[in-house]
Structure formats: C-alpha cells, structure tokens
Design an enzyme around this catalytic site. Structure first.
Site, PDB file in Angstrom:
ATOM      1  N   GLY A  85      -5.043  -5.294   8.357  1.00 27.76           N
ATOM      2  CA  GLY A  85      -4.853  -4.371   9.469  1.00 27.76           C
ATOM      3  C   GLY A  85      -6.025  -3.434   9.709  1.00 27.76           C
ATOM      4  O   GLY A  85      -5.924  -2.488  10.486  1.00 27.76           O
ATOM      5  N   LYS A 106       5.883  -8.303  10.597  1.00 24.55           N
ATOM      6  CA  LYS A 106       6.141  -6.980  10.001  1.00 24.55           C
ATOM      7  C   LYS A 106       7.270  -6.264  10.759  1.00 24.55           C
ATOM      8  O   LYS A 106       8.178  -6.934  11.249  1.00 24.55           O
ATOM      9  CB  LYS A 106       4.838  -6.176   9.963  1.00 24.55           C
ATOM     10  CG  LYS A 106       3.702  -6.982   9.308  1.00 24.55           C
ATOM     11  CD  LYS A 106       2.481  -6.175   8.997  1.00 24.55           C
ATOM     12  CE  LYS A 106       1.448  -7.078   8.340  1.00 24.55           C
ATOM     13  NZ  LYS A 106       0.235  -6.375   7.932  1.00 24.55           N
ATOM     14  N   GLU A 136      -4.617 -11.857  -0.065  1.00 27.87           N
ATOM     15  CA  GLU A 136      -4.798 -10.862   0.985  1.00 27.87           C
ATOM     16  C   GLU A 136      -5.440  -9.607   0.395  1.00 27.87           C
ATOM     17  O   GLU A 136      -4.728  -8.741  -0.145  1.00 27.87           O
ATOM     18  CB  GLU A 136      -3.451 -10.483   1.595  1.00 27.87           C
ATOM     19  CG  GLU A 136      -2.740 -11.635   2.242  1.00 27.87           C
ATOM     20  CD  GLU A 136      -1.768 -11.152   3.314  1.00 27.87           C
ATOM     21  OE1 GLU A 136      -2.008 -11.466   4.484  1.00 27.87           O
ATOM     22  OE2 GLU A 136      -0.829 -10.429   2.985  1.00 27.87           O
ATOM     23  N   HIS A 192       4.150  -9.037  -0.529  1.00 29.75           N
ATOM     24  CA  HIS A 192       3.156  -8.519   0.425  1.00 29.75           C
ATOM     25  C   HIS A 192       2.663  -7.152  -0.050  1.00 29.75           C
ATOM     26  O   HIS A 192       3.432  -6.357  -0.592  1.00 29.75           O
ATOM     27  CB  HIS A 192       3.770  -8.425   1.822  1.00 29.75           C
ATOM     28  CG  HIS A 192       2.733  -8.151   2.865  1.00 29.75           C
ATOM     29  ND1 HIS A 192       2.245  -6.891   3.100  1.00 29.75           N
ATOM     30  CD2 HIS A 192       2.046  -8.976   3.693  1.00 29.75           C
ATOM     31  CE1 HIS A 192       1.309  -6.964   4.044  1.00 29.75           C
ATOM     32  NE2 HIS A 192       1.175  -8.222   4.407  1.00 29.75           N
ATOM     33  N   ASN A 200       3.077 -13.029  10.238  1.00 28.46           N
ATOM     34  CA  ASN A 200       3.918 -11.979   9.660  1.00 28.46           C
ATOM     35  C   ASN A 200       4.053 -10.871  10.702  1.00 28.46           C
ATOM     36  O   ASN A 200       3.123 -10.119  10.929  1.00 28.46           O
ATOM     37  CB  ASN A 200       3.245 -11.464   8.378  1.00 28.46           C
ATOM     38  CG  ASN A 200       3.978 -10.287   7.770  1.00 28.46           C
ATOM     39  OD1 ASN A 200       5.086  -9.953   8.184  1.00 28.46           O
ATOM     40  ND2 ASN A 200       3.352  -9.661   6.777  1.00 28.46           N
ATOM     41  N   GLU A 226       2.120  -4.504   1.421  1.00 26.11           N
ATOM     42  CA  GLU A 226       2.867  -3.349   1.949  1.00 26.11           C
ATOM     43  C   GLU A 226       4.162  -3.144   1.168  1.00 26.11           C
ATOM     44  O   GLU A 226       4.615  -2.010   0.992  1.00 26.11           O
ATOM     45  CB  GLU A 226       3.127  -3.546   3.456  1.00 26.11           C
ATOM     46  CG  GLU A 226       1.835  -3.366   4.243  1.00 26.11           C
ATOM     47  CD  GLU A 226       1.721  -4.185   5.513  1.00 26.11           C
ATOM     48  OE1 GLU A 226       2.744  -4.679   6.023  1.00 26.11           O
ATOM     49  OE2 GLU A 226       0.582  -4.340   5.989  1.00 26.11           O
ATOM     50  N   SER A 237      -6.865  -9.477   8.639  1.00 26.38           N
ATOM     51  CA  SER A 237      -7.640  -9.417   9.883  1.00 26.38           C
ATOM     52  C   SER A 237      -8.199 -10.770  10.324  1.00 26.38           C
ATOM     53  O   SER A 237      -9.325 -10.841  10.824  1.00 26.38           O
ATOM     54  CB  SER A 237      -8.753  -8.374   9.774  1.00 26.38           C
ATOM     55  OG  SER A 237      -8.191  -7.084   9.556  1.00 26.38           O
TER      56      SER A 237
HETATM   57  P1  PGA Z   1      -3.488  -8.440   9.562  1.00 22.60           P
HETATM   58  O1  PGA Z   1      -2.296  -8.530   8.486  1.00 22.60           O
HETATM   59  O2  PGA Z   1      -3.754  -9.839  10.052  1.00 22.60           O
HETATM   60  O3  PGA Z   1      -2.962  -7.534  10.636  1.00 22.60           O
HETATM   61  O4  PGA Z   1      -4.666  -7.865   8.836  1.00 22.60           O
HETATM   62  C1  PGA Z   1      -2.264  -9.573   7.571  1.00 22.60           C
HETATM   63  C2  PGA Z   1      -1.045  -9.442   6.691  1.00 22.60           C
HETATM   64  O5  PGA Z   1      -0.644  -8.326   6.340  1.00 22.60           O
HETATM   65  O6  PGA Z   1      -0.447 -10.459   6.311  1.00 22.60           O
END
Ligand code: PGA
Length: 249
Positions: free
Chosen positions: A172, A11, A166, A94, A9, A96, A212
């Site tokens: 992140g 983003k 997640e 997601h 992803n 976010e 992560s």
């Molecule tokens: P990350 O993000 O690997 O940077 O923690 C995962 C995601 O948001 O799908």
C-alpha cells in the site's frame, strides 16, 4: 508445472452493491493468461460474490478465519462456516492481521492446521518490515515466519499451500520490491523449503509476490522464474487494472 495465481485482496473495501458492480465488471474482462484468478471480498460479501461468480473462472476466497471449529469467539468466522457457503481457500497471516490484530506465528500455525483439517487451501502470507530489510535481516525474518507456522507440516500438506511473500514496506506504499529483490527472496524461500522437505516439494509450491503490484510493473515482476503470481491489494479494486495484472503472465 507450478500454477500461476493472481489473487485480489479487497481488504475492508466494498459493500454489497460495490461488490456486485465490481464482479460484473470483472466478468466482462478477457483473460488471456493461464493464471488462476481469485478475489477476496469481505466476509459479508463472500456469499453474494460466490453466487455471482459460479459460472466464471474466478475463485472467491476468504481474507481470514479463526482457528477454532466453533464456540464462544464473538465476531469470528470458522472454517466450517466458510466451507458451508462454498469457500475453499483462505488467506492467512496477512501483515495487517499480524500488525493490527496481533496474530502470532503460533496463532497462524493453528489456523493453518484448522484450514488443512477442513480440506481448505491456504494462501500463507509473510514478509519483513523495513527495519529488517535495512539491517539485512530480511531472510532471517522470513525464514522464521515460515518455519514457525508451517514446518510442523508433512510435505504432502504443501499441495494445499500457496505462499505469498509480501514485504511490509511495499504494501500500500506505492513502493515495490525490485523484480530482483522479489526473485532473490523467492529463490531463498524455495531453498528453505527444499532444505526442510525436498526440491520436489519446493518446486511444486506457488510463491506469490505482494506489495504495490500494478499494471505497469506486473510483467517485469512476473517474468522472474521463482515468482508464480501476485497478491494484489489496491489495484484489485479496479477491474481493468486487476485484469491487466492477471494478463501480465
Ligand atoms: P497493495 O496490497 O497491492 O495495495 O500493496 C497488497 C496486499 O496487502 O496484499
């Protein structure tokens, strides 16, 4: 056998030139695992990414879409638009999108329906926040996110659905769920599906872990029996790191 899937992803990262550069680096990588590989660039780069990966086992997928088929929704992208450039899979829900754009379970149920009506595959994301985990409510939260957005579907719809657990506190942040925490939640998710539908349905759905995932922890997380892959944010922006994760299977 459930499919192994590793999806990157991207983003809101990478303009056109960076997208092309990263894809040419990805194409030089050697895939040694059986995992399906997906990347999710920004909307503006879906078409060039699609064209650049045509001959490669890398599927280009969308990060989001609207639930309406068309109309007065300034700034939005429809399933039909995605399909018109060859995109077959969309990430929905997601954290976010939920946190910054107020996407509710109800919105997501509509988006899932629209995606399925357009014969698209859905990577459906969900996961608890840190407070939920601290209070011991993580299973309850995850169960309600899944029920509210997906449990109106027929069992057959799950052929087109991939789940992505997640935990928000791990996205992140550099903090990952332990492999045991991931396994426990994935087993809980599978049981929730089995109770509602059947163990056959539950056992056929790929459940990805996200939060992560890095080259140094992917192997251990992917070794768990109910973890069928990963949704990768930060580490998907570097070709070497991303393929180290793909090849962790
Ligand atoms: P990350 O993000 O690997 O940077 O923690 C995962 C995601 O948001 O799908």
């Amino acid at each position: 056998m459930r499919k192994h899937i590793v999806a990157g992803n991207w983003k809101m990262n990478n303009g056109l030139i960076q997208t092309k550069t990263l894809i040419s680096e990805l194409k030089q990588q050697k895939k040694t695992s059986d995992a399906e590989v997906m990347i999710a660039p920004a909307f503006t780069n879906l078409w060039p990414a699609f064209e650049a990966t045509r001959q490669y086992p890398i599927e280009v997928v969308a990060q989001n879409m609207h639930f309406a088929d068309a109309g007065a929704y300034t700034g939005e992208i429809s399933a039909g638009m995605l399909k018109s450039i060859g995109i077959q899979t969309v990430i929905l829900g997601h954290s976010e999108r939920r946190a910054y754009f107020n996407e509710t379970d109800n919105d997501l149920a509509k988006k899932v329906d629209t995606a399925l009506a357009n014969e698209m595959r859905v990577i459906f994301c969900f996961g608890e926040e840190l407070d939920d985990r601290k209070a011991g409510n993580h299973e309850k939260v995850v169960e309600s996110q899944i029920k509210n957005a997906l449990f109106h579907l027929e069992a057959s719809a799950f052929k087109s659905i991939v789940l992505a657990y997640e935990p928000v506190w791990a996205i992140g942040t550099g903090e990952t769920a332990t492999p045991e925490q991931a396994q426990d939640m994935h087993a809980f998710i599978r049981k929730t599906l089995a109770d509602k539908y059947s163990s056959e349905t539950a056992n056929s759905v790929s459940i990805l872990y996200g939060g992560s995932v890095k080259p140094n922890n992917a192997k251990e997380i992917f070794s768990k029996p109910d973890v069928d892959g990963g949704l990768i944010g930060g580490a998907s922006l570097k070709a070497d790191d991303f393929f180290a994760i793909v090849n962790a299977f």
